[in-house]
Design a protein around this motif. Structure first.
Motif, PDB file in Angstrom:
ATOM      1  N   GLN A 115     -10.884  -8.284   1.369  1.00 56.84           N
ATOM      2  CA  GLN A 115     -11.715  -8.645   2.182  1.00 56.84           C
ATOM      3  C   GLN A 115     -12.398  -7.649   3.158  1.00 56.84           C
ATOM      4  O   GLN A 115     -13.697  -7.879   3.421  1.00 56.84           O
ATOM      5  CB  GLN A 115     -11.040  -9.766   2.971  1.00 56.84           C
ATOM      6  CG  GLN A 115     -11.847 -10.488   3.954  1.00 56.84           C
ATOM      7  CD  GLN A 115     -11.026 -11.563   4.520  1.00 56.84           C
ATOM      8  OE1 GLN A 115      -9.980 -11.684   4.561  1.00 56.84           O
ATOM      9  NE2 GLN A 115     -11.842 -12.269   5.415  1.00 56.84           N
ATOM     10  N   TYR A 116     -11.265  -6.794   3.586  1.00 55.05           N
ATOM     11  CA  TYR A 116     -12.059  -5.701   4.535  1.00 55.05           C
ATOM     12  C   TYR A 116     -12.432  -4.340   3.762  1.00 55.05           C
ATOM     13  O   TYR A 116     -12.622  -3.395   4.529  1.00 55.05           O
ATOM     14  CB  TYR A 116     -10.896  -5.631   5.651  1.00 55.05           C
ATOM     15  CG  TYR A 116     -10.987  -6.732   6.454  1.00 55.05           C
ATOM     16  CD1 TYR A 116     -11.895  -6.762   7.470  1.00 55.05           C
ATOM     17  CD2 TYR A 116     -10.153  -7.827   6.514  1.00 55.05           C
ATOM     18  CE1 TYR A 116     -12.120  -8.047   8.160  1.00 55.05           C
ATOM     19  CE2 TYR A 116     -10.185  -9.024   6.959  1.00 55.05           C
ATOM     20  CZ  TYR A 116     -11.136  -9.298   8.419  1.00 55.05           C
ATOM     21  OH  TYR A 116     -11.137 -10.057   9.178  1.00 55.05           O
ATOM     22  N   ASP A 117     -12.485  -4.296   2.378  1.00 53.96           N
ATOM     23  CA  ASP A 117     -12.630  -3.202   1.549  1.00 53.96           C
ATOM     24  C   ASP A 117     -11.782  -2.157   1.924  1.00 53.96           C
ATOM     25  O   ASP A 117     -12.232  -0.790   1.972  1.00 53.96           O
ATOM     26  CB  ASP A 117     -14.450  -2.665   2.038  1.00 53.96           C
ATOM     27  CG  ASP A 117     -15.502  -3.590   1.581  1.00 53.96           C
ATOM     28  OD1 ASP A 117     -15.224  -4.169   0.318  1.00 53.96           O
ATOM     29  OD2 ASP A 117     -16.461  -3.859   2.197  1.00 53.96           O
ATOM     30  N   VAL A 118     -10.639  -2.369   2.135  1.00 50.06           N
ATOM     31  CA  VAL A 118      -9.722  -1.248   2.473  1.00 50.06           C
ATOM     32  C   VAL A 118      -9.016  -1.005   0.940  1.00 50.06           C
ATOM     33  O   VAL A 118      -8.552  -1.543   0.052  1.00 50.06           O
ATOM     34  CB  VAL A 118      -8.563  -1.845   3.151  1.00 50.06           C
ATOM     35  CG1 VAL A 118      -7.375  -0.948   3.162  1.00 50.06           C
ATOM     36  CG2 VAL A 118      -8.914  -2.213   4.573  1.00 50.06           C
ATOM     37  N   PRO A 119      -9.195   0.333   0.595  1.00 51.47           N
ATOM     38  CA  PRO A 119      -8.775   0.865  -0.551  1.00 51.47           C
ATOM     39  C   PRO A 119      -7.447   0.557  -0.899  1.00 51.47           C
ATOM     40  O   PRO A 119      -6.407   0.590  -0.022  1.00 51.47           O
ATOM     41  CB  PRO A 119      -8.807   2.390  -0.588  1.00 51.47           C
ATOM     42  CG  PRO A 119      -9.859   2.552   0.435  1.00 51.47           C
ATOM     43  CD  PRO A 119      -9.728   1.596   1.493  1.00 51.47           C
ATOM     44  N   ILE A 120      -6.919  -0.004  -2.133  1.00 53.75           N
ATOM     45  CA  ILE A 120      -5.498  -0.320  -2.476  1.00 53.75           C
ATOM     46  C   ILE A 120      -5.097   0.795  -3.483  1.00 53.75           C
ATOM     47  O   ILE A 120      -5.637   1.225  -4.361  1.00 53.75           O
ATOM     48  CB  ILE A 120      -5.834  -1.544  -3.375  1.00 53.75           C
ATOM     49  CG1 ILE A 120      -6.219  -2.548  -2.197  1.00 53.75           C
ATOM     50  CG2 ILE A 120      -4.336  -1.749  -3.959  1.00 53.75           C
ATOM     51  CD1 ILE A 120      -6.506  -3.911  -2.804  1.00 53.75           C
ATOM     52  N   TYR A 121      -4.017   1.360  -3.210  1.00 54.51           N
ATOM     53  CA  TYR A 121      -3.176   2.551  -3.957  1.00 54.51           C
ATOM     54  C   TYR A 121      -2.034   1.847  -4.784  1.00 54.51           C
ATOM     55  O   TYR A 121      -1.059   1.218  -3.818  1.00 54.51           O
ATOM     56  CB  TYR A 121      -2.841   3.604  -3.103  1.00 54.51           C
ATOM     57  CG  TYR A 121      -2.390   4.992  -3.918  1.00 54.51           C
ATOM     58  CD1 TYR A 121      -3.153   5.782  -4.671  1.00 54.51           C
ATOM     59  CD2 TYR A 121      -0.871   5.050  -3.855  1.00 54.51           C
ATOM     60  CE1 TYR A 121      -2.665   6.873  -5.231  1.00 54.51           C
ATOM     61  CE2 TYR A 121      -0.567   5.968  -4.812  1.00 54.51           C
ATOM     62  CZ  TYR A 121      -1.200   6.713  -5.162  1.00 54.51           C
ATOM     63  OH  TYR A 121      -0.570   7.829  -5.977  1.00 54.51           O
ATOM     64  N   GLU A 122      -1.781   1.816  -5.884  1.00 52.93           N
ATOM     65  CA  GLU A 122      -0.845   1.231  -6.529  1.00 52.93           C
ATOM     66  C   GLU A 122       0.339   1.955  -6.881  1.00 52.93           C
ATOM     67  O   GLU A 122      -0.065   2.935  -7.625  1.00 52.93           O
ATOM     68  CB  GLU A 122      -1.160   0.347  -7.768  1.00 52.93           C
ATOM     69  CG  GLU A 122      -1.975  -0.650  -7.273  1.00 52.93           C
ATOM     70  CD  GLU A 122      -2.468  -1.808  -8.465  1.00 52.93           C
ATOM     71  OE1 GLU A 122      -1.478  -1.925  -9.431  1.00 52.93           O
ATOM     72  OE2 GLU A 122      -3.532  -2.223  -8.501  1.00 52.93           O
ATOM     73  N   ASP A 123       1.559   1.864  -6.378  1.00 54.76           N
ATOM     74  CA  ASP A 123       2.685   2.955  -6.843  1.00 54.76           C
ATOM     75  C   ASP A 123       3.997   1.934  -6.626  1.00 54.76           C
ATOM     76  O   ASP A 123       4.234   1.788  -5.301  1.00 54.76           O
ATOM     77  CB  ASP A 123       2.462   4.114  -5.860  1.00 54.76           C
ATOM     78  CG  ASP A 123       3.641   5.322  -6.226  1.00 54.76           C
ATOM     79  OD1 ASP A 123       4.822   4.587  -6.630  1.00 54.76           O
ATOM     80  OD2 ASP A 123       3.652   6.300  -6.367  1.00 54.76           O
ATOM     81  N   GLU A 124       4.659   1.310  -7.680  1.00 52.24           N
ATOM     82  CA  GLU A 124       5.667   0.394  -7.326  1.00 52.24           C
ATOM     83  C   GLU A 124       6.833   1.427  -6.551  1.00 52.24           C
ATOM     84  O   GLU A 124       7.480   0.550  -5.632  1.00 52.24           O
ATOM     85  CB  GLU A 124       6.066  -0.007  -8.683  1.00 52.24           C
ATOM     86  CG  GLU A 124       7.009  -0.984  -8.424  1.00 52.24           C
ATOM     87  CD  GLU A 124       7.510  -1.390 -10.167  1.00 52.24           C
ATOM     88  OE1 GLU A 124       8.696  -1.686 -10.227  1.00 52.24           O
ATOM     89  OE2 GLU A 124       6.587  -1.536 -10.816  1.00 52.24           O
ATOM     90  N   THR A 125       6.937   2.491  -6.978  1.00 52.25           N
ATOM     91  CA  THR A 125       8.235   3.291  -6.269  1.00 52.25           C
ATOM     92  C   THR A 125       8.165   3.344  -4.713  1.00 52.25           C
ATOM     93  O   THR A 125       8.826   3.220  -3.918  1.00 52.25           O
ATOM     94  CB  THR A 125       8.415   4.629  -6.920  1.00 52.25           C
ATOM     95  OG1 THR A 125       8.823   4.205  -8.225  1.00 52.25           O
ATOM     96  CG2 THR A 125       9.619   5.280  -6.293  1.00 52.25           C
ATOM     97  N   LEU A 126       6.856   4.005  -4.354  1.00 57.13           N
ATOM     98  CA  LEU A 126       6.384   4.182  -3.065  1.00 57.13           C
ATOM     99  C   LEU A 126       6.308   2.666  -2.287  1.00 57.13           C
ATOM    100  O   LEU A 126       7.007   2.651  -1.065  1.00 57.13           O
ATOM    101  CB  LEU A 126       5.227   4.857  -2.751  1.00 57.13           C
ATOM    102  CG  LEU A 126       4.415   5.025  -1.475  1.00 57.13           C
ATOM    103  CD1 LEU A 126       5.604   5.822  -0.884  1.00 57.13           C
ATOM    104  CD2 LEU A 126       3.217   5.768  -1.456  1.00 57.13           C
ATOM    105  N   ALA A 127       5.907   1.679  -2.885  1.00 57.35           N
ATOM    106  CA  ALA A 127       5.980   0.496  -2.121  1.00 57.35           C
ATOM    107  C   ALA A 127       7.318  -0.033  -2.051  1.00 57.35           C
ATOM    108  O   ALA A 127       7.590  -0.495  -0.906  1.00 57.35           O
ATOM    109  CB  ALA A 127       5.144  -0.773  -3.046  1.00 57.35           C
ATOM    110  N   THR A 128       8.300   0.424  -2.873  1.00 66.25           N
ATOM    111  CA  THR A 128       9.659  -0.256  -2.979  1.00 66.25           C
ATOM    112  C   THR A 128      10.188   0.660  -1.583  1.00 66.25           C
ATOM    113  O   THR A 128      10.871  -0.121  -0.600  1.00 66.25           O
ATOM    114  CB  THR A 128      10.339   0.160  -4.057  1.00 66.25           C
ATOM    115  OG1 THR A 128       9.835  -0.692  -5.082  1.00 66.25           O
ATOM    116  CG2 THR A 128      11.881  -0.119  -3.825  1.00 66.25           C
ATOM    117  N   MET A 129       9.901   1.909  -1.433  1.00 68.82           N
ATOM    118  CA  MET A 129      10.658   2.714  -0.365  1.00 68.82           C
ATOM    119  C   MET A 129       9.981   2.318   0.994  1.00 68.82           C
ATOM    120  O   MET A 129      10.690   2.394   1.862  1.00 68.82           O
ATOM    121  CB  MET A 129      10.197   4.358  -0.724  1.00 68.82           C
ATOM    122  CG  MET A 129      11.004   4.886  -1.841  1.00 68.82           C
ATOM    123  SD  MET A 129      11.021   6.600  -2.004  1.00 68.82           S
ATOM    124  CE  MET A 129       9.383   6.705  -2.728  1.00 68.82           C
TER     125      MET A 129
END
Length: 87
Positions: A38-52
């Motif tokens: 909605q606010y045009d914030v870039p999204i970076y997908e990394d499952e391992t990083l998100a878990t940490m």
């Protein structure tokens, strides 16, 4: 099937490193992602990083061990923003 997880970071001069400003799984993760879009914030997908990062508390500064990988994420975001500005 794994549950979707999302963590939002913020960085400003008041902190020595990025801070966790939102985190969640499932429906909460969906809302975080939708708000970012909605606010045009870039999204970076990394499952391992998100878990940490998901193990941290809200408003907690990321640990030094994650500085390098998070710096790479911020560099990615910077590149995306420069490309968008160039359009």
């Amino acid at each position: 099937m794994k549950r979707k997880r999302a963590v939002a970071l913020s960085y400003d001069e008041q902190h020595i490193a990025p801070v966790v400003v939102a985190k969640g799984e499932g429906a909460v993760a969906d809302r975080i992602i939708e708000r970012a879009k909605q606010y045009d914030v870039p999204i970076y997908e990394d499952e391992t990083l998100a878990t940490m990062l998901g193990q941290l508390q809200l408003n907690e500064t990321i640990p030094e061990e994650l500085y390098k990988v998070v710096a790479e994420v911020f560099a990615f975001i910077y590149q995306v923003e420069k490309k968008v500005e160039g359009r």
